[in-house]
Design a protein around this motif. Structure first.
Motif, PDB file in Angstrom:
ATOM      1  N   LEU B 139      36.311  35.138  45.027  1.00  0.00           N
ATOM      2  CA  LEU B 139      36.975  35.690  43.923  1.00  0.00           C
ATOM      3  C   LEU B 139      38.552  35.505  43.922  1.00  0.00           C
ATOM      4  O   LEU B 139      39.096  35.660  42.837  1.00  0.00           O
ATOM      5  CB  LEU B 139      36.635  37.226  43.706  1.00  0.00           C
ATOM      6  CG  LEU B 139      35.145  37.347  43.435  1.00  0.00           C
ATOM      7  CD1 LEU B 139      34.759  39.082  43.333  1.00  0.00           C
ATOM      8  CD2 LEU B 139      34.390  36.531  42.448  1.00  0.00           C
ATOM      9  N   GLN B 140      39.066  35.756  45.023  1.00  0.00           N
ATOM     10  CA  GLN B 140      40.532  35.599  45.083  1.00  0.00           C
ATOM     11  C   GLN B 140      41.008  34.157  44.829  1.00  0.00           C
ATOM     12  O   GLN B 140      42.095  33.732  44.493  1.00  0.00           O
ATOM     13  CB  GLN B 140      41.151  36.129  46.493  1.00  0.00           C
ATOM     14  CG  GLN B 140      40.981  37.653  46.843  1.00  0.00           C
ATOM     15  CD  GLN B 140      41.052  38.061  48.180  1.00  0.00           C
ATOM     16  OE1 GLN B 140      41.027  37.288  49.083  1.00  0.00           O
ATOM     17  NE2 GLN B 140      41.057  39.146  48.435  1.00  0.00           N
ATOM     18  N   THR B 141      39.973  33.271  45.296  1.00  0.00           N
ATOM     19  CA  THR B 141      40.718  31.885  45.124  1.00  0.00           C
ATOM     20  C   THR B 141      40.484  31.234  43.712  1.00  0.00           C
ATOM     21  O   THR B 141      41.276  30.476  43.636  1.00  0.00           O
ATOM     22  CB  THR B 141      39.450  30.819  46.139  1.00  0.00           C
ATOM     23  OG1 THR B 141      39.357  31.838  47.289  1.00  0.00           O
ATOM     24  CG2 THR B 141      40.134  29.638  46.316  1.00  0.00           C
ATOM     25  N   VAL B 142      39.802  31.904  42.975  1.00  0.00           N
ATOM     26  CA  VAL B 142      39.534  31.322  41.653  1.00  0.00           C
ATOM     27  C   VAL B 142      40.537  32.145  40.644  1.00  0.00           C
ATOM     28  O   VAL B 142      40.924  33.092  40.774  1.00  0.00           O
ATOM     29  CB  VAL B 142      38.087  31.388  41.092  1.00  0.00           C
ATOM     30  CG1 VAL B 142      37.239  30.455  41.940  1.00  0.00           C
ATOM     31  CG2 VAL B 142      37.686  32.746  41.010  1.00  0.00           C
ATOM     32  N   SER B 143      41.031  31.115  39.488  1.00  0.00           N
ATOM     33  CA  SER B 143      42.065  31.811  38.686  1.00  0.00           C
ATOM     34  C   SER B 143      41.487  32.155  37.348  1.00  0.00           C
ATOM     35  O   SER B 143      42.061  32.802  36.470  1.00  0.00           O
ATOM     36  CB  SER B 143      43.213  30.975  38.567  1.00  0.00           C
ATOM     37  OG  SER B 143      42.910  29.543  37.759  1.00  0.00           O
ATOM     38  N   SER B 144      40.424  31.641  36.957  1.00  0.00           N
ATOM     39  CA  SER B 144      39.649  32.012  35.896  1.00  0.00           C
ATOM     40  C   SER B 144      38.179  31.976  35.807  1.00  0.00           C
ATOM     41  O   SER B 144      37.651  31.848  36.925  1.00  0.00           O
ATOM     42  CB  SER B 144      39.960  30.651  34.847  1.00  0.00           C
ATOM     43  OG  SER B 144      39.208  29.465  35.110  1.00  0.00           O
ATOM     44  N   GLU B 145      37.511  32.579  34.698  1.00  0.00           N
ATOM     45  CA  GLU B 145      36.196  32.816  34.828  1.00  0.00           C
ATOM     46  C   GLU B 145      35.481  31.572  35.038  1.00  0.00           C
ATOM     47  O   GLU B 145      34.395  31.315  35.636  1.00  0.00           O
ATOM     48  CB  GLU B 145      35.612  33.593  33.661  1.00  0.00           C
ATOM     49  CG  GLU B 145      34.020  33.734  33.693  1.00  0.00           C
ATOM     50  CD  GLU B 145      33.649  34.347  32.375  1.00  0.00           C
ATOM     51  OE1 GLU B 145      34.210  35.629  31.996  1.00  0.00           O
ATOM     52  OE2 GLU B 145      32.630  34.012  31.577  1.00  0.00           O
ATOM     53  N   LEU B 281      39.464  35.890  34.159  1.00  0.00           N
ATOM     54  CA  LEU B 281      38.338  36.383  34.978  1.00  0.00           C
ATOM     55  C   LEU B 281      38.266  37.906  34.510  1.00  0.00           C
ATOM     56  O   LEU B 281      39.257  38.308  34.050  1.00  0.00           O
ATOM     57  CB  LEU B 281      39.226  36.201  36.344  1.00  0.00           C
ATOM     58  CG  LEU B 281      37.935  36.322  37.646  1.00  0.00           C
ATOM     59  CD1 LEU B 281      37.131  35.219  37.590  1.00  0.00           C
ATOM     60  CD2 LEU B 281      38.845  36.231  38.804  1.00  0.00           C
ATOM     61  N   ASP B 282      37.039  38.122  34.459  1.00  0.00           N
ATOM     62  CA  ASP B 282      36.759  39.611  34.002  1.00  0.00           C
ATOM     63  C   ASP B 282      37.622  40.589  35.036  1.00  0.00           C
ATOM     64  O   ASP B 282      37.601  40.327  36.212  1.00  0.00           O
ATOM     65  CB  ASP B 282      35.075  39.865  34.575  1.00  0.00           C
ATOM     66  CG  ASP B 282      34.714  41.471  33.919  1.00  0.00           C
ATOM     67  OD1 ASP B 282      35.387  42.352  34.352  1.00  0.00           O
ATOM     68  OD2 ASP B 282      33.698  41.339  33.002  1.00  0.00           O
ATOM     69  N   PRO B 283      38.290  41.563  34.563  1.00  0.00           N
ATOM     70  CA  PRO B 283      39.082  42.228  35.384  1.00  0.00           C
ATOM     71  C   PRO B 283      38.665  42.940  36.588  1.00  0.00           C
ATOM     72  O   PRO B 283      38.998  43.258  37.410  1.00  0.00           O
ATOM     73  CB  PRO B 283      39.767  43.634  34.220  1.00  0.00           C
ATOM     74  CG  PRO B 283      39.119  43.273  33.021  1.00  0.00           C
ATOM     75  CD  PRO B 283      38.415  41.893  33.107  1.00  0.00           C
ATOM     76  N   ARG B 284      37.073  43.292  36.276  1.00  0.00           N
ATOM     77  CA  ARG B 284      36.337  44.025  37.387  1.00  0.00           C
ATOM     78  C   ARG B 284      36.300  42.956  38.535  1.00  0.00           C
ATOM     79  O   ARG B 284      36.191  43.573  39.504  1.00  0.00           O
ATOM     80  CB  ARG B 284      35.193  44.359  36.966  1.00  0.00           C
ATOM     81  CG  ARG B 284      34.968  45.580  35.939  1.00  0.00           C
ATOM     82  CD  ARG B 284      33.653  45.773  35.387  1.00  0.00           C
ATOM     83  NE  ARG B 284      33.202  44.628  34.562  1.00  0.00           N
ATOM     84  CZ  ARG B 284      31.884  44.536  34.381  1.00  0.00           C
ATOM     85  NH1 ARG B 284      31.050  45.423  34.460  1.00  0.00           N
ATOM     86  NH2 ARG B 284      31.408  43.437  33.474  1.00  0.00           N
ATOM     87  N   LEU B 285      36.286  41.706  38.215  1.00  0.00           N
ATOM     88  CA  LEU B 285      36.122  40.915  39.410  1.00  0.00           C
ATOM     89  C   LEU B 285      37.376  40.442  40.052  1.00  0.00           C
ATOM     90  O   LEU B 285      37.609  39.541  40.988  1.00  0.00           O
ATOM     91  CB  LEU B 285      35.633  39.323  38.957  1.00  0.00           C
ATOM     92  CG  LEU B 285      34.106  39.480  38.504  1.00  0.00           C
ATOM     93  CD1 LEU B 285      33.701  38.271  37.767  1.00  0.00           C
ATOM     94  CD2 LEU B 285      33.311  39.924  39.805  1.00  0.00           C
ATOM     95  N   ILE B 286      38.689  41.030  39.592  1.00  0.00           N
ATOM     96  CA  ILE B 286      40.083  40.587  40.059  1.00  0.00           C
ATOM     97  C   ILE B 286      40.088  41.444  41.549  1.00  0.00           C
ATOM     98  O   ILE B 286      40.197  42.575  41.317  1.00  0.00           O
ATOM     99  CB  ILE B 286      41.258  40.813  39.221  1.00  0.00           C
ATOM    100  CG1 ILE B 286      40.940  39.640  38.013  1.00  0.00           C
ATOM    101  CG2 ILE B 286      42.468  40.406  39.628  1.00  0.00           C
ATOM    102  CD1 ILE B 286      41.991  39.945  36.781  1.00  0.00           C
ATOM    103  N   ARG B 287      40.508  40.818  42.527  1.00  0.00           N
ATOM    104  CA  ARG B 287      40.770  41.396  43.608  1.00  0.00           C
ATOM    105  C   ARG B 287      42.360  41.544  44.040  1.00  0.00           C
ATOM    106  O   ARG B 287      42.959  40.689  44.037  1.00  0.00           O
ATOM    107  CB  ARG B 287      39.923  40.878  44.871  1.00  0.00           C
ATOM    108  CG  ARG B 287      38.772  40.360  44.793  1.00  0.00           C
ATOM    109  CD  ARG B 287      38.022  41.500  44.285  1.00  0.00           C
ATOM    110  NE  ARG B 287      37.444  42.287  45.687  1.00  0.00           N
ATOM    111  CZ  ARG B 287      36.556  43.484  45.453  1.00  0.00           C
ATOM    112  NH1 ARG B 287      36.513  43.983  44.389  1.00  0.00           N
ATOM    113  NH2 ARG B 287      36.516  43.969  46.836  1.00  0.00           N
TER     114      ARG B 287
END
Lengths: 152, 287
Positions: B139-145, B281-287
């Motif tokens: 999740l930290q590696t990706v920048s978009s959904e 990215l869904d804000p819930r998924l942002i770490r």
């Protein structure tokens, strides 16, 4: 990595088994041949009764036994052989060595007792550790007979 | 009959042969290993072509063996998952369901998504019974959904194409055959085989499986977003990381990254569109 490690151990064991096993066998055969020549006059027979010229001799039991371990190389070869069948040459030489060595030891004992001949020789064999947890097996040969010792 | 005066000298080579044992050994080794290789190849081919016909609910039953393990993989030891973690897992499940709908899954297959609390490793994998795992590191590696969706869709495709059960069948049947040959005759051998090959990460997929899964994932991605932007992002990052640190782990589970990036880029060119709006990215998924 783990598999490589295991293969490495296997190959090392195999190499050690082959090298030392073969060296031991060579040396053993060389020694057997020499001692058999030395003992050629101490006759071994399987006759049950002493011949007439020995009738006045004392008699006594003599025996010899040998345990030889199978080496890893022989074990693996035999394992492979057991998949396809055929002569287990690797083990045949062990049995040959063990029998001849046991006879030599019996002759040695008889010789020390001053015997002139050994009659009624019996040979037996068994496996000591062959069945234990599939570990490396060994072969045991036991021979015994009646030594005929001249009266002083 | 006269009593012998001397022991006879018996010729050598009657009871034992003086052949070099190495010759015997090498011949046997070549013969036996040749036979084993042929058998294993045939068994692998059989198991891989037949495994997709195993009903999915059987696969789920097998997966129950490992369910406890799955649960523990997801959570940090001895700690209840935080609220934030649970929310993220729910968001992942939502994204997964959306993508699963686009993947034309057969009816019997249902998916479960798990978040793995491991920030150091960016990885995702699919395993038996439709369980899909995504690490928080990913999740930290990706920048978009879109980028995350590509990875998730890829794992969904693995499940759709029945790759986990193929890998398991292959592992079990090969191990079983080997224990037959080597001579582990007790039933516990089979159980330990199941125990070993069932370990999540030991299910390895081969290159053609990865390639198929990529194609399926790109299809699903295109259906969902109408373009393929950011599809290659995760693989590019992995490739860079791999070059920088010689990081092996990703290359074990996802081999051949370079050629896969190329494949994705080719597809992207084919589907070139004017509007390429990336979904954040869904804000819930942002770490």
């Amino acid at each position: 990595m783990d598999a490589l490690f295991q293969v490495g151990i296997f190959v090392v064991l195999l190499g050690l088994g082959f090298f030392f096993g073969r060296r031991a066998e060579r040396k053993h055969y060389a020694s057997i041949l020499v001692r058999e020549d030395e003992m050629r006059d101490l006759v071994i027979t399987t006759d049950r009764f002493p011949p007439s010229e020995f009738l006045k001799h004392h008699s006594g039991m003599v025996s010899g036994n040998v345990v030889i371990s199978v080496d890893y190389f022989k074990m693996v070869t035999a394992g492979l052989r057991s998949l396809v069948g055929g002569r287990l040459k690797a083990y045949e030489s062990l049995l040959d060595r063990a029998r001849r060595e046991a006879l030599l030891r019996m002759q040695d004992q008889a010789n020390r007792a001053g015997a002139e001949a050994i009659i009624n020789t019996k040979i037996e064999t068994c496996r000591i550790s062959g069945n234990a947890n599939k570990g490396i097996g060994s072969i045991e040969v036991l021979v015994y007979g009646t030594a005929l010792i001249p009266k002083k | 009959m006269a009593f012998a005066k001397r022991n006879p000298k018996i010729p050598e080579g009657i009871n034992a042969s003086d052949d070099n044992p190495l010759k015997d050994f090498l011949l046997l080794l070549a013969g036996v290993s040749g036979f084993v290789v042929i058998c294993v190849t045939l068994l692998v081919l059989f198991s891989q072509s037949l495994a997709p016909y195993i009903p999915f609910h059987y696969e789920q039953k097998i997966a129950q063996f490992y369910e406890q393990q799955f649960v523990e993989t997801g959570k940090q030891e001895g700690q209840a998952p935080s609220l934030k973690f649970q929310e993220a897992e729910a968001a992942l499940q939502e994204l997964g369901s959306i993508l699963a709908a686009k993947a034309d899954l057969p009816e019997q297959i249902d998916l479960q998504f798990h978040l793995v609390n491991d920030a150091d490793v960016a990885n995702a994998f699919a395993t038996l019974g439709g369980h899909i795992f995504v690490t928080t590191g990913l999740l930290q590696t990706v920048s978009s959904e879109n980028a995350l969706a590509m990875v998730v869709a890829h794992e969904i495709a693995h499940v759709k194409l029945r790759h986990p059960i193929q890998a398991l069948s292959r592992g079990v049947i090969v191990q079983l055959f080997m224990s037959l040959v080597i001579g582990g005759q007790d039933a516990s051998a089979v159980q330990s085989v199941l125990g070993q090959t069932g370990l999540l990460t030991l299910l390895s997929f081969n290159r053609s499986m990865e390639h198929q899964a990529d194609s399926e994932a790109l299809d699903a991605l295109f259906k969902q977003y109408g373009h393929l932007k950011h599809a290659e992002q995760f693989f590019k990052k992995m490739s860079e990381l791999g070059h920088k640190t010689g990081w092996k782990e990703v290359f074990y589970t996802h081999p051949d990254v370079e050629s896969r990036i190329k494949h994705i880029q080719n597809e992207m060119h084919r589907h070139q569109r004017t509007s390429q709006q990336v979904v954040p990215l869904d804000p819930r998924l942002i770490r």
